[in-house]
Design a protein around this motif. Structure first.
Motif, PDB file in Angstrom:
ATOM      1  N   TYR A 160      -4.859   6.030   8.723  1.00  0.00           N
ATOM      2  CA  TYR A 160      -4.360   4.540   8.721  1.00  0.00           C
ATOM      3  C   TYR A 160      -3.117   4.649   8.541  1.00  0.00           C
ATOM      4  O   TYR A 160      -2.370   3.851   9.291  1.00  0.00           O
ATOM      5  CB  TYR A 160      -4.964   4.011   7.372  1.00  0.00           C
ATOM      6  N   LYS A 161      -2.152   5.704   8.089  1.00  0.00           N
ATOM      7  CA  LYS A 161      -0.857   5.860   8.190  1.00  0.00           C
ATOM      8  C   LYS A 161      -0.433   5.786   9.736  1.00  0.00           C
ATOM      9  O   LYS A 161       0.754   5.236  10.109  1.00  0.00           O
ATOM     10  CB  LYS A 161      -0.311   6.861   7.441  1.00  0.00           C
ATOM     11  N   LYS A 162      -0.947   6.877  10.158  1.00  0.00           N
ATOM     12  CA  LYS A 162      -0.735   7.075  11.948  1.00  0.00           C
ATOM     13  C   LYS A 162      -0.907   5.611  12.511  1.00  0.00           C
ATOM     14  O   LYS A 162       0.108   5.356  13.400  1.00  0.00           O
ATOM     15  CB  LYS A 162      -1.888   8.022  12.478  1.00  0.00           C
ATOM     16  N   LEU A 170       1.886 -11.426   6.587  1.00  0.00           N
ATOM     17  CA  LEU A 170       2.108 -10.546   5.777  1.00  0.00           C
ATOM     18  C   LEU A 170       3.257  -9.799   5.634  1.00  0.00           C
ATOM     19  O   LEU A 170       3.951  -9.225   4.692  1.00  0.00           O
ATOM     20  CB  LEU A 170       0.978  -9.406   5.828  1.00  0.00           C
ATOM     21  N   GLN A 171       4.142  -9.459   6.676  1.00  0.00           N
ATOM     22  CA  GLN A 171       5.302  -8.990   6.971  1.00  0.00           C
ATOM     23  C   GLN A 171       6.381  -9.892   6.401  1.00  0.00           C
ATOM     24  O   GLN A 171       7.230  -9.509   5.889  1.00  0.00           O
ATOM     25  CB  GLN A 171       5.424  -8.733   8.451  1.00  0.00           C
ATOM     26  N   LYS A 187       4.415 -13.804  -0.885  1.00  0.00           N
ATOM     27  CA  LYS A 187       3.291 -14.438  -1.376  1.00  0.00           C
ATOM     28  C   LYS A 187       2.013 -14.348  -0.860  1.00  0.00           C
ATOM     29  O   LYS A 187       0.741 -13.928  -1.267  1.00  0.00           O
ATOM     30  CB  LYS A 187       3.413 -16.108  -1.709  1.00  0.00           C
ATOM     31  N   ALA A 188       2.004 -14.237   0.531  1.00  0.00           N
ATOM     32  CA  ALA A 188       0.791 -14.032   1.243  1.00  0.00           C
ATOM     33  C   ALA A 188       0.155 -12.540   1.027  1.00  0.00           C
ATOM     34  O   ALA A 188      -1.201 -12.374   0.905  1.00  0.00           O
ATOM     35  CB  ALA A 188       0.947 -14.153   2.668  1.00  0.00           C
ATOM     36  N   ARG A 189       0.981 -11.707   0.563  1.00  0.00           N
ATOM     37  CA  ARG A 189       0.705 -10.167   0.262  1.00  0.00           C
ATOM     38  C   ARG A 189      -0.390 -10.324  -1.144  1.00  0.00           C
ATOM     39  O   ARG A 189      -1.094  -9.135  -1.392  1.00  0.00           O
ATOM     40  CB  ARG A 189       1.697  -9.323   0.120  1.00  0.00           C
ATOM     41  N   LEU A 190      -0.258 -11.294  -1.927  1.00  0.00           N
ATOM     42  CA  LEU A 190      -1.090 -11.558  -2.847  1.00  0.00           C
ATOM     43  C   LEU A 190      -2.489 -12.017  -2.646  1.00  0.00           C
ATOM     44  O   LEU A 190      -3.472 -12.114  -3.404  1.00  0.00           O
ATOM     45  CB  LEU A 190      -0.393 -12.308  -3.928  1.00  0.00           C
ATOM     46  N   PHE A 231      -2.679  -1.973   4.691  1.00  0.00           N
ATOM     47  CA  PHE A 231      -1.546  -2.460   5.640  1.00  0.00           C
ATOM     48  C   PHE A 231      -0.616  -3.066   4.579  1.00  0.00           C
ATOM     49  O   PHE A 231       0.698  -2.995   4.585  1.00  0.00           O
ATOM     50  CB  PHE A 231      -2.075  -3.497   6.515  1.00  0.00           C
ATOM     51  N   ILE A 232      -1.285  -3.883   3.711  1.00  0.00           N
ATOM     52  CA  ILE A 232      -0.160  -4.666   2.432  1.00  0.00           C
ATOM     53  C   ILE A 232       0.446  -3.579   1.884  1.00  0.00           C
ATOM     54  O   ILE A 232       1.639  -3.805   1.419  1.00  0.00           O
ATOM     55  CB  ILE A 232      -1.332  -5.662   1.728  1.00  0.00           C
TER      56      ILE A 232
END
Length: 527
Positions: free
Chosen positions: A371-373, A473-474, A478-481, A514-515
């Motif tokens: 996932y990190k890659k 999200l970037q 607030k969207a990250r919640l 991702f978040i």
């Protein structure tokens, strides 16, 4: 031939003799059109186990006619046979081949008949918006001259809206369907609208009415050998009793679903929940043998679903993941064998537990690394895109020969505005709706998107929505919640699961990862 069959219908033995005689005569004359028809009538009269064999014979005879209508129709028939047996992968294979032939003809009936069956497959896969779009087209076409396909399309439309949670609209459709059955004098289809409404009433929490309506439809479904709807009916009656707290009354219906799974191989994602309920039920009853049996059944069901639904392979948020089920299975097996070998059971269980822990740990860190890659590559790609972003060059590709260049230019301009204004976030957006907005036709719009965006329409819309979510999200803390459900609704997806699948397919990671990475970057940022 059809008139003769109707005349002989009360006597099945005479029909068989007539059909075989007709087949031999058609073969002797080298009349492959009539040969295909003869095989088709024999197939309808044959037992279920022989129908795929006759379907193969229909295709072989049809190929010798060199007629696209007859060949396309034969593959469509073969696909319908496989769909009736709930062998969806083989059904779709034949529908795709049928489309290659039927699309070259002007036979509108066959074209819409194929659209209807493609809609059924899309419904089964969970692509409800696309299925609804196709079914709306079928209803408008069949309503004029084809009563039974019209009613079938209406019934399937209700099923789609039920899965989307629009229960009031489903009731309206089912009531209309029953009225139309009366008006068109096709009483045999009333059972499907009653069955559909019974399921719908489960979701409306009218459990008593749901039980009554579904139960009243079961005998008709059994006579029609519609084991798929029979199984679904048993499942929802069981769910009704379960919701009422009458667990002992639910169990016999769940066992009937399991019987049809064993004998017919029929399973679908919502039905698998039954096995989770049964596992927990027999766990509370301290019945490890039945608990072990239903764990095996759930493993088998998931195996079949994962083979049939490729998009479900990455689904990780089930209550019983495969590894957990295997571990639980071993624990119960050891419990049953403990009387004979308590010490070796303990050793085996401990070893399995340790091995499973190692395996799960390895998979966890391997997935995190992957996932990190994928995240780093996505971020690098997005940064390069931002730095080198240029306006779309419509001259980079050759023109589409069969579409007026002015039409292409206009639609491309409309697409740019559509993307800029984020109209793709409309939950009801589909090819038919967008083409109507553009005052174009679906074929032109689909071809232009495929040519200039290098994507089919569904992929084009889904990619725009995922890109929007990534940007959201970037940029928006607030969207990250948000939950996946909230993100799916924000981006216009018809279901949370579809959003989760598409996001992971496009980015190579779940939304949670991702978040998490976005939060880490912001935390470590000097700003």
């Amino acid at each position: 031939m059809e008139e003769k069959i109707d005349e002989l219908e009360p006597d099945s033995s005479k029909i068989a003799v007539y059909l075989y005689t007709y087949l031999q005569k058609a073969k002797q004359e080298g009349n492959w059109t009539e040969t295909a028809k003869a095989y088709q009538n024999l197939m309808h009269a044959a037992p279920e186990r022989l129908r795929t064999i006759y379907a193969d014979s229909i295709v072989e005879a049809a190929k010798k006619t060199n007629d696209n209508v007859i060949i396309g129709s034969s593959y469509l028939t073969k696909g319908i046979v496989y769909y009736s047996l709930k062998r969806h992968n083989l059904a779709l294979d034949n529908f795709v081949v049928a489309n290659n032939y039927i699309s070259r003809t002007n036979d509108n009936y066959l074209i819409y008949k194929l659209k209807y069956h493609i809609a059924l497959v899309k419904y089964y896969l969970g692509y409800y918006d696309e299925a609804i779009s196709l079914l709306d087209e079928c209803i408008n076409y069949f309503k004029k001259d084809a009563s039974q396909p019209y009613l079938n399309s209406l019934h399937s439309l209700g099923l789609c809206y039920n899965r989307q949670g629009n229960y009031g609209h489903v009731t309206e459709i089912n009531n209309l369907g029953l009225q139309e059955c009366e008006r068109l004098r096709i009483k045999k289809l009333e059972v499907y609208f009653n069955h559909s409404e019974g399921i719908n009433e489960y979701y409306k929490k009218d459990y008593a009415s749901s039980i009554q309506k579904i139960r009243s439809s079961i005998e008709d479904l059994k006579q029609k050998k519609d084991f798929g709807n029979e199984s679904v009916g048993y499942f929802y009656i069981g769910k009704d009793y379960w919701a009422l707290g009458k667990f002992d009354m639910a169990i016999p219906y769940f066992k009937k679903v399991d019987y049809l799974f064993n004998t017919k191989g029929y399973i679908r994602p919502d039905i698998r929940e039954m096995y989770e309920l049964l596992i927990n039920y027999y766990k509370t009853k301290e019945n490890p043998k039945l608990q072990l049996y239903y764990i095996d059944q759930l493993l088998k069901a998931d195996r079949i679903l994962n083979e049939t639904f490729k998009y479900l392979v990455g689904k990780i948020n089930k209550e019983y993941q495969t590894q957990e089920l295997l571990l639980e299975k071993e624990k119960i097996q050891q419990l049953l064998d403990r009387k004979n070998s308590s010490y070796s059971t303990l050793i085996t269980f401990t070893s399995l537990l340790f091995f499973s822990f190692l395996l799960l740990t390895f998979r966890y860190y391997r997935n995190r690394k992957l996932y990190k890659k994928n995240y780093d590559e996505l971020m690098q790609k997005n940064n390069v895109t931002e730095e080198t972003a240029k306006p779309r060059q419509r001259t980079e590709k050759p023109a589409i020969l069969d579409i007026n260049p002015e039409t292409v230019a206009l639609i491309l301009k409309q697409l740019e505005k559509f993307e800029r204004e984020k109209k793709f976030l409309d939950k009801d957006m589909n090819l038919s709706k967008l083409s109507a907005t553009f005052n174009s036709n679906p074929r032109y719009l689909s071809n232009i998107i495929r040519h200039y965006r290098d994507k089919v329409f569904t992929e084009y819309i889904n990619d725009l929505r995922i890109d929007y979510v990534i940007e959201l999200l970037q940029s928006d803390k607030k969207a990250r919640l948000f939950t996946n459900k909230a993100l799916a609704e924000e981006a216009g997806f018809s279901s949370t699961q579809l959003f989760v699948n598409v996001f992971k397919a496009k980015t190579g990671m779940p939304t949670a990862f991702f978040i998490e990475q976005i939060k880490k970057e912001n935390l470590n940022s000097p700003n």
